[in-house]
Design a protein around this motif. Structure first.
Motif, short mmCIF file in Angstrom:
data_model
loop_
_atom_site.label_atom_id
_atom_site.label_comp_id
_atom_site.label_asym_id
_atom_site.label_seq_id
_atom_site.Cartn_x
_atom_site.Cartn_y
_atom_site.Cartn_z
N GLY A 50 4.28 -9.32 -29.30
CA GLY A 50 4.77 -10.31 -28.33
C GLY A 50 5.46 -11.48 -28.99
O GLY A 50 6.54 -11.91 -28.55
N VAL A 51 4.88 -12.00 -30.06
CA VAL A 51 5.47 -13.16 -30.75
C VAL A 51 6.80 -12.78 -31.40
O VAL A 51 7.79 -13.52 -31.29
CB VAL A 51 4.48 -13.71 -31.81
N LEU A 52 6.86 -11.64 -32.07
CA LEU A 52 8.11 -11.24 -32.71
C LEU A 52 9.20 -10.92 -31.70
O LEU A 52 10.37 -11.22 -31.93
CB LEU A 52 7.87 -10.05 -33.64
N THR A 53 8.85 -10.32 -30.58
CA THR A 53 9.84 -10.05 -29.54
C THR A 53 10.40 -11.35 -28.98
O THR A 53 11.62 -11.48 -28.80
CB THR A 53 9.21 -9.22 -28.40
N LEU A 54 9.53 -12.31 -28.71
CA LEU A 54 9.98 -13.59 -28.20
C LEU A 54 10.83 -14.33 -29.25
O LEU A 54 11.88 -14.89 -28.92
CB LEU A 54 8.79 -14.45 -27.79
N ALA A 55 10.42 -14.31 -30.50
CA ALA A 55 11.18 -14.98 -31.55
C ALA A 55 12.56 -14.35 -31.73
O ALA A 55 13.56 -15.05 -31.90
CB ALA A 55 10.40 -14.94 -32.87
N LEU A 56 12.64 -13.03 -31.67
CA LEU A 56 13.92 -12.35 -31.81
C LEU A 56 14.84 -12.69 -30.65
O LEU A 56 16.03 -12.97 -30.85
CB LEU A 56 13.72 -10.84 -31.89
N SER A 57 14.32 -12.69 -29.44
CA SER A 57 15.17 -13.00 -28.29
C SER A 57 15.64 -14.46 -28.33
O SER A 57 16.80 -14.74 -28.01
CB SER A 57 14.45 -12.69 -26.99
N ILE A 58 14.78 -15.38 -28.73
CA ILE A 58 15.20 -16.78 -28.85
C ILE A 58 16.28 -16.92 -29.91
O ILE A 58 17.30 -17.59 -29.70
CB ILE A 58 13.99 -17.68 -29.18
N GLY A 59 16.09 -16.27 -31.05
CA GLY A 59 17.09 -16.34 -32.12
C GLY A 59 18.44 -15.78 -31.70
O GLY A 59 19.49 -16.38 -31.99
N LEU A 60 18.44 -14.67 -31.01
CA LEU A 60 19.71 -14.08 -30.57
C LEU A 60 20.40 -14.95 -29.52
O LEU A 60 21.63 -15.09 -29.54
CB LEU A 60 19.48 -12.67 -30.04
N PHE A 61 19.63 -15.52 -28.61
CA PHE A 61 20.24 -16.42 -27.63
C PHE A 61 20.82 -17.66 -28.31
O PHE A 61 21.91 -18.11 -27.96
CB PHE A 61 19.22 -16.84 -26.56
#
Length: 80
Positions: A50-61
């Protein structure tokens, strides 16, 4: 100097992680009521995913918004 945009960004990111924590907590009680149990390794993988998925999506945005604001997405030759 204090940048209000950075402060708002930090608040949004903190809110996203708080929402993730609330979601994980709620799912935990749902699974508990159904009699489903997990080991410590399962919990670690669940939370890390969950944390890595959220971090990846924030970084890409953030990269997308940065690119659009600094003109990296502008066309050099609009006729092509």
């Amino acid at each position: 100097m204090f940048d209000p945009m950075s402060f708002r960004l930090i608040l949004w990111i903190g809110g996203a992680f708080a929402a993730l924590a609330l979601l994980l907590w709620g799912i935990t009680f749902l699974w508990g009521s159904m009699g489903i149990g997990m080991t410590g390794h399962g919990w670690f993988a669940y939370i890390l995913g969950g944390v890595l998925t959220l971090a990846l999506s924030i970084g890409l945005f953030l990269l997308t918004f940065h690119s659009a604001r600094h003109g990296h997405d502008d066309m050099d030759d609009p006729g092509a």
